[in-house]
Design a protein around this motif. Sequence first.
Motif, PDB file in Angstrom:
ATOM      1  N   LEU A  65       0.828  -1.205   0.000  1.00 45.98           N
ATOM      2  CA  LEU A  65       0.000   0.000   0.000  1.00 45.98           C
ATOM      3  C   LEU A  65       0.863   1.256   0.000  1.00 45.98           C
ATOM      4  CD1 LEU A  65      -2.844   1.245   0.237  1.00 45.98           C
ATOM      5  CD2 LEU A  65      -2.630   1.013   2.733  1.00 45.98           C
ATOM      6  N   THR A  66       1.938   1.245   0.784  1.00 49.50           N
ATOM      7  CA  THR A  66       2.857   2.383   0.813  1.00 49.50           C
ATOM      8  C   THR A  66       3.503   2.612  -0.541  1.00 49.50           C
ATOM      9  OG1 THR A  66       3.331   1.917   3.147  1.00 49.50           O
ATOM     10  CG2 THR A  66       4.880   3.333   1.980  1.00 49.50           C
ATOM     11  N   ALA A  67       3.894   1.535  -1.206  1.00 51.67           N
ATOM     12  CA  ALA A  67       4.533   1.656  -2.515  1.00 51.67           C
ATOM     13  C   ALA A  67       3.585   2.288  -3.535  1.00 51.67           C
ATOM     14  CB  ALA A  67       5.012   0.291  -2.996  1.00 51.67           C
ATOM     15  N   VAL A  68       2.317   1.879  -3.516  1.00 56.05           N
ATOM     16  CA  VAL A  68       1.348   2.454  -4.458  1.00 56.05           C
ATOM     17  C   VAL A  68       1.158   3.944  -4.184  1.00 56.05           C
ATOM     18  CG1 VAL A  68      -1.038   2.370  -5.253  1.00 56.05           C
ATOM     19  CG2 VAL A  68       0.193   0.247  -4.789  1.00 56.05           C
ATOM     20  N   ALA A  69       1.036   4.309  -2.903  1.00 61.20           N
ATOM     21  CA  ALA A  69       0.842   5.712  -2.558  1.00 61.20           C
ATOM     22  C   ALA A  69       2.058   6.557  -2.936  1.00 61.20           C
ATOM     23  CB  ALA A  69       0.555   5.838  -1.061  1.00 61.20           C
ATOM     24  N   LEU A  70       3.264   6.048  -2.662  1.00 54.38           N
ATOM     25  CA  LEU A  70       4.470   6.799  -3.005  1.00 54.38           C
ATOM     26  C   LEU A  70       4.660   6.902  -4.513  1.00 54.38           C
ATOM     27  CD1 LEU A  70       6.934   5.425  -0.299  1.00 54.38           C
ATOM     28  CD2 LEU A  70       5.929   7.717  -0.402  1.00 54.38           C
ATOM     29  N   ALA A  71       4.270   5.852  -5.245  1.00 57.81           N
ATOM     30  CA  ALA A  71       4.348   5.921  -6.704  1.00 57.81           C
ATOM     31  C   ALA A  71       3.434   7.021  -7.241  1.00 57.81           C
ATOM     32  CB  ALA A  71       3.979   4.570  -7.309  1.00 57.81           C
ATOM     33  N   LEU A  88      13.102   2.738  -1.277  1.00 57.67           N
ATOM     34  CA  LEU A  88      13.298   2.178   0.063  1.00 57.67           C
ATOM     35  C   LEU A  88      12.188   1.199   0.417  1.00 57.67           C
ATOM     36  CD1 LEU A  88      14.837   2.186   2.777  1.00 57.67           C
ATOM     37  CD2 LEU A  88      13.446   4.156   3.445  1.00 57.67           C
ATOM     38  N   THR A  89      10.960   1.546   0.078  1.00 54.74           N
ATOM     39  CA  THR A  89       9.834   0.641   0.345  1.00 54.74           C
ATOM     40  C   THR A  89       9.937  -0.628  -0.485  1.00 54.74           C
ATOM     41  OG1 THR A  89       8.432   2.568   0.820  1.00 54.74           O
ATOM     42  CG2 THR A  89       7.327   0.482   0.390  1.00 54.74           C
ATOM     43  N   ALA A  90      10.340  -0.492  -1.749  1.00 54.57           N
ATOM     44  CA  ALA A  90      10.518  -1.684  -2.590  1.00 54.57           C
ATOM     45  C   ALA A  90      11.595  -2.602  -2.016  1.00 54.57           C
ATOM     46  CB  ALA A  90      10.874  -1.268  -4.011  1.00 54.57           C
ATOM     47  N   SER A  91      12.673  -2.024  -1.500  1.00 56.37           N
ATOM     48  CA  SER A  91      13.722  -2.837  -0.871  1.00 56.37           C
ATOM     49  C   SER A  91      13.206  -3.537   0.376  1.00 56.37           C
ATOM     50  CB  SER A  91      14.921  -1.954  -0.520  1.00 56.37           C
ATOM     51  OG  SER A  91      15.473  -1.360  -1.672  1.00 56.37           O
ATOM     52  N   ASP A  92      12.367  -2.859   1.146  1.00 52.07           N
ATOM     53  CA  ASP A  92      11.776  -3.492   2.331  1.00 52.07           C
ATOM     54  C   ASP A  92      10.873  -4.663   1.935  1.00 52.07           C
ATOM     55  OD1 ASP A  92      13.062  -1.798   4.075  1.00 52.07           O
ATOM     56  OD2 ASP A  92      11.387  -0.382   4.219  1.00 52.07           O
ATOM     57  N   ILE A  93      10.148  -4.515   0.825  1.00 46.29           N
ATOM     58  CA  ILE A  93       9.294  -5.613   0.354  1.00 46.29           C
ATOM     59  C   ILE A  93      10.147  -6.822  -0.025  1.00 46.29           C
ATOM     60  CG2 ILE A  93       7.726  -6.330  -1.491  1.00 46.29           C
ATOM     61  CD1 ILE A  93       6.627  -3.471  -1.502  1.00 46.29           C
ATOM     62  N   VAL A  94      11.229  -6.576  -0.761  1.00 45.08           N
ATOM     63  CA  VAL A  94      12.127  -7.674  -1.138  1.00 45.08           C
ATOM     64  C   VAL A  94      12.734  -8.315   0.106  1.00 45.08           C
ATOM     65  CG1 VAL A  94      14.234  -8.263  -2.377  1.00 45.08           C
ATOM     66  CG2 VAL A  94      12.601  -6.665  -3.395  1.00 45.08           C
ATOM     67  N   ASN A 299       8.062   1.991   8.796  1.00 44.34           N
ATOM     68  CA  ASN A 299       8.098   3.263   8.077  1.00 44.34           C
ATOM     69  C   ASN A 299       6.707   3.766   7.709  1.00 44.34           C
ATOM     70  OD1 ASN A 299      10.876   3.405   8.219  1.00 44.34           O
ATOM     71  ND2 ASN A 299      11.202   2.460   6.230  1.00 44.34           N
ATOM     72  N   PHE A 300       5.773   2.853   7.454  1.00 47.42           N
ATOM     73  CA  PHE A 300       4.408   3.267   7.124  1.00 47.42           C
ATOM     74  C   PHE A 300       3.816   4.131   8.232  1.00 47.42           C
ATOM     75  CE2 PHE A 300      -0.170   2.501   7.585  1.00 47.42           C
ATOM     76  CZ  PHE A 300      -0.633   2.931   6.360  1.00 47.42           C
ATOM     77  N   GLY A 301       3.967   3.700   9.475  1.00 50.66           N
ATOM     78  CA  GLY A 301       3.470   4.487  10.601  1.00 50.66           C
ATOM     79  C   GLY A 301       4.156   5.837  10.704  1.00 50.66           C
ATOM     80  N   LEU A 302       5.459   5.866  10.421  1.00 57.85           N
ATOM     81  CA  LEU A 302       6.194   7.132  10.454  1.00 57.85           C
ATOM     82  C   LEU A 302       5.678   8.092   9.381  1.00 57.85           C
ATOM     83  CD1 LEU A 302       8.606   8.862  11.440  1.00 57.85           C
ATOM     84  CD2 LEU A 302      10.008   7.656   9.741  1.00 57.85           C
ATOM     85  N   TYR A 303       5.476   7.587   8.162  1.00 56.69           N
ATOM     86  CA  TYR A 303       4.979   8.448   7.081  1.00 56.69           C
ATOM     87  C   TYR A 303       3.597   8.995   7.415  1.00 56.69           C
ATOM     88  CZ  TYR A 303       8.629   5.950   4.442  1.00 56.69           C
ATOM     89  OH  TYR A 303       9.815   5.397   4.033  1.00 56.69           O
ATOM     90  N   CYS A 304       2.727   8.148   7.942  1.00 58.50           N
ATOM     91  CA  CYS A 304       1.380   8.596   8.297  1.00 58.50           C
ATOM     92  C   CYS A 304       1.409   9.637   9.415  1.00 58.50           C
ATOM     93  CB  CYS A 304       0.521   7.411   8.724  1.00 58.50           C
ATOM     94  SG  CYS A 304       0.047   6.305   7.378  1.00 58.50           S
ATOM     95  N   GLU A 316      -6.950   7.816  -0.763  1.00 57.97           N
ATOM     96  CA  GLU A 316      -7.305   7.762  -2.179  1.00 57.97           C
ATOM     97  C   GLU A 316      -7.057   6.378  -2.760  1.00 57.97           C
ATOM     98  OE1 GLU A 316      -5.027  10.765  -4.056  1.00 57.97           O
ATOM     99  OE2 GLU A 316      -6.178  12.444  -3.214  1.00 57.97           O
ATOM    100  N   VAL A 317      -5.924   5.772  -2.385  1.00 57.75           N
ATOM    101  CA  VAL A 317      -5.608   4.440  -2.898  1.00 57.75           C
ATOM    102  C   VAL A 317      -6.636   3.422  -2.416  1.00 57.75           C
ATOM    103  CG1 VAL A 317      -3.916   2.569  -2.830  1.00 57.75           C
ATOM    104  CG2 VAL A 317      -3.148   4.932  -3.110  1.00 57.75           C
ATOM    105  N   ILE A 318      -6.983   3.486  -1.130  1.00 63.28           N
ATOM    106  CA  ILE A 318      -7.972   2.550  -0.583  1.00 63.28           C
ATOM    107  C   ILE A 318      -9.330   2.771  -1.237  1.00 63.28           C
ATOM    108  CG2 ILE A 318      -9.193   1.859   1.514  1.00 63.28           C
ATOM    109  CD1 ILE A 318      -6.662   2.521   3.073  1.00 63.28           C
TER     110      ILE A 318
END
Length: 351
Positions: A65-71, A88-94, A299-304, A316-318
């Motif tokens: 969800l974070t990756a979609v929002a940042l994209a 950074l989010t993509a690296s965390d997913i991997v 990081n998601f909590g930090l960004y929010c 918006e994404v949701i």
Amino acid sequence: MRLEGQETAGQTRVTLLPMPNGSGPSQEFEGHWPEIPGRSPCVAGVIPVIYYSILLGLGLPVNLLTAVALARLAARTRKASYYYLLALTASDIVTQVVIVFVGFLLQGAVLAREVPQAVVRTANILEFAANHASVWIAVLLTIDRYDALCHPLHHRAASSPGRTRRAITIVLGAALLTGIPFYWWLDVWRDADPPSTLDEVLKWAHCLIVYFIPCGIFLVTNSAIICRLRRRGQSGLRPRVGKSTAILLGVTTLFTFLWAPRIFVMLFHLYVAPVHRDWRVHLALDVANMAAMLNTAVNFGLYCFVSKTFRVTIQEVIHSAHLPCSLGSRPEGTGVEPMLKPPGLTKGAEL
């Protein structure tokens, strides 16, 4: 644990733990570590399996969800900071897929480490490459924020989406190359032999690449940023901390504290007491690994918390993901009235 020895003259003879640098006890680290004839037990039991399952079940969807929002934000604003956070989010997913799922859950819990050695060593390359990519993309973000605050004219002239993507590509390629030597990484859980010179070099390389060098860069650049903001305050200007700067300070601080236990235990295992001989070091490494992997999901909590723009984009994404589902459940032939109507047009003439 038990103490081996015979009681002679009312005293208990304690067998010292052989150190990994030689066949006998090291004079420098000599101490009364009880010898364990077999492998150290995993006193944590099923707790790591439950922890990693929860971490993967919650962290992976959140990161997607974070990756979609940042994209969306990166495409909308074309700011370098959003591209770095997306990488950074993509690296965390991997990292979650390769290390948490494949490494800890599939290989460790399901298959009980009964995996061919070549497969384990190949997975090591991906695991360390993912770690290196995540950390050094955070370094790119740090340098970008430092340049924006301390050298704003140069940053405006040099910053561009193309340059940002090239920098990210270079870091990802370098991370993959630096992961190749870790094909020969010694598995601290399974290999009972003392660390060789190669293994000692690899462990120190891991500590330097993933922690000491990045944290040194974080310390220098973040200190310069904070000093710059303080000077603005002393000169009468409002020392405004931007959202990107606040996110940077939060990301680097969380990484520094969550990865510190793993680095400490790794060096302790290397020079003091090996994991496979002492249950306390085994437990410490379990806890340290769990803390380090938590860094991939916080990081998601930090960004929010920091960015209202990010929170709105998440909504918006949701909403956009929920809208097709609601439209699919409508009766056939039912249309949706357009949201925007140009002024002056009557009903039925909307765009």
